[in-house]
Write an enzyme that holds these catalytic residues in place. Structure first.
Site, mmCIF file in Angstrom:
data_model
loop_
_atom_site.group_PDB
_atom_site.id
_atom_site.type_symbol
_atom_site.label_atom_id
_atom_site.label_comp_id
_atom_site.label_asym_id
_atom_site.label_seq_id
_atom_site.Cartn_x
_atom_site.Cartn_y
_atom_site.Cartn_z
ATOM 1 N N GLU A 33 47.612 29.986 18.416
ATOM 2 C CA GLU A 33 46.871 29.379 18.232
ATOM 3 C C GLU A 33 47.011 28.023 17.979
ATOM 4 O OE1 GLU A 33 44.437 29.922 19.677
ATOM 5 O OE2 GLU A 33 43.895 31.713 19.751
ATOM 6 N N THR A 39 48.220 22.100 23.766
ATOM 7 C CA THR A 39 48.270 22.242 25.116
ATOM 8 C C THR A 39 47.510 22.634 25.690
ATOM 9 O OG1 THR A 39 50.486 21.725 23.467
ATOM 10 C CG2 THR A 39 51.078 23.660 25.604
ATOM 11 N N TYR A 116 39.134 26.017 13.494
ATOM 12 C CA TYR A 116 39.483 26.601 14.350
ATOM 13 C C TYR A 116 40.761 28.161 14.312
ATOM 14 C CZ TYR A 116 41.885 27.980 18.747
ATOM 15 O OH TYR A 116 42.129 28.452 19.795
ATOM 16 N N ASP A 134 37.075 25.154 19.480
ATOM 17 C CA ASP A 134 38.205 24.477 19.846
ATOM 18 C C ASP A 134 37.397 23.315 21.116
ATOM 19 O OD1 ASP A 134 37.684 25.972 21.960
ATOM 20 O OD2 ASP A 134 39.974 26.361 22.592
#
Length: 345
Positions: A33, A39, A116, A134
């Site tokens: 995560e 990314t 998150y 997210d």
């Protein structure tokens, strides 16, 4: 089927085969995560594999040298993630007996772990009903419910978190959270989403109102700052060069670079800064030429770095020189790493 069941059903049929999907180990979920923040999966996957091979457990990561952690992270960007990762690994080992906290609130106390990441670990590893939000989730929810509140506004962050609580599958939060993120990444993509074969297209408000391409809404980003970097690449007769560690809280903290002269605009002839170069490099005799005739523009989230690499050849003995053949041992920003490969030390 309702929204959450439909999304989970889609996920179980279509999910990508990824290593972190095969474990509930909090260490590996946390690692994945953190790496996947800002990314793409395709970029993050090789790094995940490198890290899990080098550091199979949180104990291995905790006892590693920071420079080695940064070296393995090289090229992934947003290096504060790597420093926080290393700090938190040591924190887990020292203060938590090597065990990750097993709930959202406790996970939030870890450095580098925000809403998150805490939600992802709590739901995937401990089945807590903690919805993730997210970029992918923002996109799915804003389109499905046709909401144009900016996702990066205070109101939007609160609104979408509340909505995520409403739609989460309380019977299977682990799969649902992974499902809605995967759905946003693969099906409800930023560009050209597959609306025709979408399992929830009949109930999607954004599609019905022909607003899918307009959503989600984001407030304008911070103004980009332009900077001019002149890197002094020293090559001595003894096949040595100079590197310096970046200090402070700016970009690339803890990484290494060639000595830097930053100017307020582009420099056509660096010899105009001859006295500054002597002070920076602590050498007297040198010749200097531009390696790249055209500036390389390296784009960060809020900065554009207009970069020229200057080759400084000298017959002087270097103070704190390092052998050219050892240069690849140092963690460097991707901008420097690319130059090293191009120059072929």
């Amino acid at each position: 089927m309702n929204f959450s069941k439909e999304i989970t059903h889609w996920y179980l049929q279509n999910k990508r085969d990824l290593p972190w999907r095969k474990t509930k180990d909090p260490y590996r979920i946390w690692l994945s995560e953190i790496m996947l923040q800002q990314t793409r999966v395709a970029q993050g996957l090789p790094y995940y594999e490198k890290f899990t091979e080098a550091f199979p457990t949180v104990y291995d990561l905790a006892k590693a040298e920071e420079s080695y952690v940064l070296k393995l992270w090289q090229g992934l960007g947003y290096y504060s993630r790597a420093r926080n990762l290393h700090f938190t690994a040591k924190d887990i080992v020292t203060n938590y007996n090597g065990e990750f906290p097993n709930n959202y609130k406790a996970l939030l106390k870890l450095k580098g772990v925000g809403d998150y990441t805490a939600s992802a670990i709590a739901s995937i590893c401990f089945d807590e009903v903690a919805p993730v939000v997210d970029g992918n989730v923002y996109r799915v929810l804003s389109r499905y419910f046709d909401i144009d509140t900016p996702v990066n506004s205070t109101e939007g962050i609160k609104k979408f978190k509340e909505l995520a609580f409403e739609v989460i599958d309380e019977d299977d939060p682990a799969n649902f959270n992974q499902a809605i993120m995967e759905f946003g990444a693969v099906q409800c993509k930023p560009q050209s989403p597959y609306c025709i074969i979408c399992p929830v297209n009949e109930s999607c408000e954004g599609l019905k109102n022909q607003r899918v391409g307009m959503l989600p809404v984001k407030l304008k980003k911070t103004k980009v700052k332009h900077r001019w970097f002149n890197y002094l690449v020293v090559v001595s007769n003894q096949s040595e060069t100079l590197l310096e560690e970046r200090k402070g809280k700016g970009i690339w903290q803890g990484l290494y670079q060639f000595p830097l002269v930053e100017t307020e605009k582009a420099v056509k002839d660096i010899t105009l800064h001859q006295s500054a170069i002597k002070d920076v490099l602590q050498i007297e005799n040198f010749s200097i030429t531009a390696f790249n005739k055209k500036e390389k523009v390296h784009k960060l989230s809020h900065q554009h770095l207009h970069t020229t690499f200057w080759i400084v050849e000298t017959t002087d003995n270097l103070k704190n020189g390092i052998l050219l053949q050892e240069i690849r041992q140092y963690p460097v920003p991707i901008l420097i790493g690319n130059f090293i490969e191009e120059f072929n030390f």
